[in-house]
Write a protein that holds these residues in place. Structure first.
Motif, mmCIF file in Angstrom:
data_model
loop_
_atom_site.group_PDB
_atom_site.id
_atom_site.type_symbol
_atom_site.label_atom_id
_atom_site.label_comp_id
_atom_site.label_asym_id
_atom_site.label_seq_id
_atom_site.Cartn_x
_atom_site.Cartn_y
_atom_site.Cartn_z
ATOM 1 N N ARG A 316 5.780 4.780 -8.295
ATOM 2 C CA ARG A 316 5.230 3.449 -8.024
ATOM 3 C C ARG A 316 6.030 2.730 -6.945
ATOM 4 O O ARG A 316 5.466 2.016 -6.113
ATOM 5 C CB ARG A 316 5.181 2.633 -9.320
ATOM 6 N N LEU A 317 7.343 2.903 -6.952
ATOM 7 C CA LEU A 317 8.166 2.333 -5.875
ATOM 8 C C LEU A 317 7.905 3.071 -4.562
ATOM 9 O O LEU A 317 8.034 2.488 -3.471
ATOM 10 C CB LEU A 317 9.649 2.410 -6.248
ATOM 11 N N ALA A 318 7.549 4.363 -4.675
ATOM 12 C CA ALA A 318 7.256 5.136 -3.458
ATOM 13 C C ALA A 318 6.052 4.567 -2.728
ATOM 14 O O ALA A 318 5.934 4.717 -1.496
ATOM 15 C CB ALA A 318 7.019 6.597 -3.831
ATOM 16 N N GLU A 319 5.136 3.914 -3.470
ATOM 17 C CA GLU A 319 3.979 3.287 -2.810
ATOM 18 C C GLU A 319 4.436 2.184 -1.859
ATOM 19 O O GLU A 319 3.884 2.025 -0.766
ATOM 20 C CB GLU A 319 3.029 2.736 -3.863
ATOM 21 N N ASP A 364 -0.974 -6.872 7.455
ATOM 22 C CA ASP A 364 -0.957 -7.426 6.101
ATOM 23 C C ASP A 364 0.090 -6.737 5.218
ATOM 24 O O ASP A 364 -0.057 -6.667 3.987
ATOM 25 C CB ASP A 364 -2.334 -7.305 5.451
ATOM 26 N N VAL A 365 1.141 -6.205 5.860
ATOM 27 C CA VAL A 365 2.186 -5.510 5.105
ATOM 28 C C VAL A 365 2.769 -6.375 3.978
ATOM 29 O O VAL A 365 2.912 -5.913 2.836
ATOM 30 C CB VAL A 365 3.289 -5.003 6.041
ATOM 31 N N PRO A 366 3.125 -7.642 4.229
ATOM 32 C CA PRO A 366 3.682 -8.460 3.124
ATOM 33 C C PRO A 366 2.719 -8.563 1.941
ATOM 34 O O PRO A 366 3.125 -8.461 0.781
ATOM 35 C CB PRO A 366 3.906 -9.823 3.783
ATOM 36 N N GLN A 367 1.402 -8.723 2.214
ATOM 37 C CA GLN A 367 0.429 -8.826 1.137
ATOM 38 C C GLN A 367 0.312 -7.508 0.372
ATOM 39 O O GLN A 367 0.177 -7.491 -0.868
ATOM 40 C CB GLN A 367 -0.939 -9.237 1.701
ATOM 41 N N GLN A 368 0.341 -6.391 1.135
ATOM 42 C CA GLN A 368 0.266 -5.077 0.478
ATOM 43 C C GLN A 368 1.462 -4.852 -0.456
ATOM 44 O O GLN A 368 1.306 -4.371 -1.587
ATOM 45 C CB GLN A 368 0.225 -3.962 1.536
ATOM 46 N N ILE A 369 2.637 -5.206 0.065
ATOM 47 C CA ILE A 369 3.843 -5.022 -0.756
ATOM 48 C C ILE A 369 3.795 -5.924 -1.983
ATOM 49 O O ILE A 369 4.080 -5.496 -3.111
ATOM 50 C CB ILE A 369 5.111 -5.296 0.072
ATOM 51 N N GLU A 370 3.376 -7.181 -1.767
ATOM 52 C CA GLU A 370 3.284 -8.108 -2.894
ATOM 53 C C GLU A 370 2.283 -7.599 -3.933
ATOM 54 O O GLU A 370 2.535 -7.629 -5.151
ATOM 55 C CB GLU A 370 2.871 -9.487 -2.410
ATOM 56 N N HIS A 375 1.272 -5.024 -9.170
ATOM 57 C CA HIS A 375 0.731 -3.925 -9.975
ATOM 58 C C HIS A 375 1.837 -3.289 -10.824
ATOM 59 O O HIS A 375 1.615 -2.926 -11.988
ATOM 60 C CB HIS A 375 0.116 -2.866 -9.056
ATOM 61 N N LEU A 376 3.012 -3.168 -10.210
ATOM 62 C CA LEU A 376 4.162 -2.603 -10.915
ATOM 63 C C LEU A 376 4.580 -3.504 -12.071
ATOM 64 O O LEU A 376 4.902 -3.029 -13.168
ATOM 65 C CB LEU A 376 5.317 -2.414 -9.923
ATOM 66 N N ILE A 377 4.531 -4.800 -11.821
ATOM 67 C CA ILE A 377 4.881 -5.760 -12.879
ATOM 68 C C ILE A 377 3.873 -5.674 -14.023
ATOM 69 O O ILE A 377 4.249 -5.612 -15.205
ATOM 70 C CB ILE A 377 4.924 -7.190 -12.303
ATOM 71 N N GLU A 444 7.294 -14.393 -15.276
ATOM 72 C CA GLU A 444 8.752 -14.413 -15.368
ATOM 73 C C GLU A 444 9.359 -13.201 -14.661
ATOM 74 O O GLU A 444 10.374 -13.314 -13.967
ATOM 75 C CB GLU A 444 9.182 -14.444 -16.834
ATOM 76 N N LEU A 445 8.719 -12.054 -14.814
ATOM 77 C CA LEU A 445 9.225 -10.853 -14.161
ATOM 78 C C LEU A 445 9.082 -10.966 -12.648
ATOM 79 O O LEU A 445 9.983 -10.559 -11.898
ATOM 80 C CB LEU A 445 8.467 -9.623 -14.681
#
Length: 581
Positions: A316-319, A364-370, A375-377, A444-445
């Motif tokens: 998931r972090l690899a994404e 849109d890299v910042p939006q993709q990362i966010e 999703h990870l959260i 919170e996370l």
């Protein structure tokens, strides 16, 4: 006293048995054996110094008192067609004939008969009364008895109350002899043998072994004792068949036989107490079996949860890493396509170059990362909730099973503590599941992740959000590079300057992107690993009290079982010494 009739070897054996039983009693006292059982064993040890004890039991109107009188050759006890013995009666030697009522359950008779110098006799109420009120007899006199004379009558052989009482005394390992009384009412020998076979069959079922059985007629024996005609008296005596029982009792009172019985009895008491304690330990072990299964299942679920977090977190972090890798690739392509001599006019406009860079590279890299981080959260929050739901389900099933179990007295104390713990842990899990707010947990996370990213970038986290933080990170890593593009045209323009500047820009961009990627991924990985570890730890700590209790009790029960088996072997070894006497 008994010791005065013993040889030196027998005296030593008696001394050794007292020491052995005292040590066994001390060991049992450390194993939560009830005080009453320990007191019974202590009384059995003390009876090693007492006279031989004969306990007479049987149904009301079986002729117990009459048979005791016939054996003694004197009318010591009252007889009648109505109950004459409402309490336990201890008959012993005394210079004067006397009766003393000790309490409502015990009377003491003394008589100057020579036989009573060799033994004490206990006469009892009918077994139907004893079944309802048997504590004094079964708890005091039966454990101390050297021989139990079980009297049943030919007109009502082996009644239900007699059978039940015989089962009660079986566990004490006492030597039992059966007297089939009132045989004079039977018409012939065939009838006698039929009744005798019936008695032996049921006695064997109740005792687990076949006892000696003597048909007698106490009434005829007493008539023989008062009959003045010697010939008639002898015929009555022979018909009564009392001599066979008398000979058996006399043989039993032989010094060696009596001593063996005397020494065997407290060993039998110790063995019985060990049996009872082992039975309780087995029940406790059985009661803990399903708890062990529940703990194992819950811990397996937690371990699987932990493995899933560790296994799935990396991909998931690899994404996020892939998004940054694509950003890096677009940036390098941008430099190759932009820093050319043909586009010298565009390069002169730094603001235009920066705008193109943000549009084509940053996009849109910042939006993709966010989005990926959220999703990870959500994944982590759902995993945490699912984990608590599984724990709660296991514990609720265990709680429901408690309601179906019939708990014996032996496991009651253990069960109280166990129920309290599992209820506590189960309620904790249930409360967490019922009050679990996914949105709040995710929020919170997310705030904690933003703080971690902001600390890496040395930026104040606040209302800007994760996307804005990533934008600032990326922008700060590339701003001076886009400036470098514009600055390059201000230098000497030539075939060699622009390629050199392009390579310099690409190298610096690569370095900046690798630093950005390392910082951002390290921040995310550290924070999510910490959150995953915290989630696992919270579940483990929630279940830990119950797991510790189950394992601790399991180890304790195993130790108790091992110690009891060791004590059993000691008793068996000493019984072998007594038999070899």
């Amino acid at each position: 006293m008994l010791q005065s009739m013993l040889t030196e070897a027998q005296t030593q054996l008696l001394r050794d048995e007292k020491q052995e039983l005292a040590e066994i009693r001390l060991a049992l006292s450390h194993l939560d054996v009830p005080r009453e059982a320990l007191d019974t064993l202590q009384q059995a040890i003390l009876q090693l110094d007492e006279l031989f004890l004969l306990v007479v039991v049987g149904e009301f109107n079986a002729g117990k008192s009459a048979l005791v009188n016939a054996l003694l050759g004197e009318k010591v006890l009252a007889e009648g067609v109505t109950p004459t013995t409402s309490r336990v009666t201890l008959v012993k030697w005394g210079e004067q004939i006397a009766e003393q009522v000790v309490d409502q359950d015990l009377a003491l008779y003394t008589h100057p008969l020579p036989l009573l110098r060799e033994l004490n006799i206990v006469d009892t109420p009918g077994t139907n009364a004893v079944i309802r009120r048997h504590e004094r007899l079964t708890g005091e006199f039966v454990p101390r008895s050297d021989l139990v004379l079980f009297v049943t009558s030919a007109d009502r052989p082996m009644t239900e109350s007699e059978r039940q009482f015989m089962e009660r005394i079986r566990d004490w390992g006492k030597k039992v002899v059966v007297a089939l009384n009132k045989t004079d009412i039977l018409e012939n020998e065939a009838d006698l043998q039929q009744v005798r076979s019936f008695v032996l069959k049921h006695a064997e079922q109740a005792l687990g072994s076949t006892p000696e059985c003597f048909p007698v007629s106490a009434r005829l024996a007493q008539q023989a004792q008062v009959e003045p005609d010697p010939d008639k008296s002898a015929r009555l005596r022979e018909t009564s068949r009392l001599d066979a029982l008398t000979d058996f009792v006399r043989a039993t009172l032989d010094d060696t036989t009596r001593l063996r019985l005397k020494l065997d009895n407290p060993l039998g008491v110790a063995e019985h107490i060990i049996d009872q304690t082992q039975s309780v330990a087995r029940e406790q072990a059985d009661a803990l079996t399903e708890d062990k299964g529940t703990v194992t299942a819950v811990e397996s679920v937690i371990a699987a949860y932990e493995r899933e977090l560790q296994t799935e977190l990396g991909p998931r972090l690899a994404e996020v890493e892939n998004i940054l890798s694509r950003l890096k690739a677009r940036g390098l392509d941008f430099f190759d396509s932009t820093m050319r001599l043909q586009r010298i006019a565009d390069l002169a406009r730094g603001d235009r170059v920066r705008a193109q860079f943000e549009k084509q590279v940053l996009a849109d890299v910042p939006q993709q990362i966010e989005e990926r981080v959220h999703h990870l959260i959500d994944w982590l929050v759902e995993k945490d909730l699912h984990q608590w739901q599984q724990v709660m389900n296991y514990l609720q099933r265990r709680q429901a099973h408690y309601g179906e179990q019939i708990i014996s007295e032996g496991v009651a104390q253990l069960d109280v503590r166990r129920r309290a713990l599992i209820d506590s842990v189960g309620k904790t899990a249930q409360t967490i599941v019922e009050t679990y707010d996914r949105n709040q947990e995710a929020s919170e996370l997310a705030a904690q992740v933003e703080t971690a990213v902001a600390q890496v970038a040395l930026i104040e986290a606040g209302a800007v959000g994760l996307g804005a933080l990533v934008t600032l990170l990326v922008a700060s890593s590339t701003a001076d590079i886009t400036g470098l593009l514009a600055a390059s045209v201000l230098a000497v323009v030539g075939l060699f300057v622009i390629p050199y500047r392009r390579k310099q820009a690409k190298d610096r961009f690569t370095e900046k992107m690798e630093t950005l990627q390392d910082k951002l991924l390290r921040a995310l990985e550290t924070q999510f690993s910490h959150e995953a570890e915290t989630a696992v730890t919270r579940v483990k700590e929630g279940v830990a009290p119950y797991a510790r209790f189950v394992r601790g009790e399991g180890e304790r029960v195993e130790q108790v079982q091992s110690q009891l088996e060791s004590l059993r072997k000691r008793v068996s070894a000493f019984k072998a010494r007594v038999q070899a006497m």
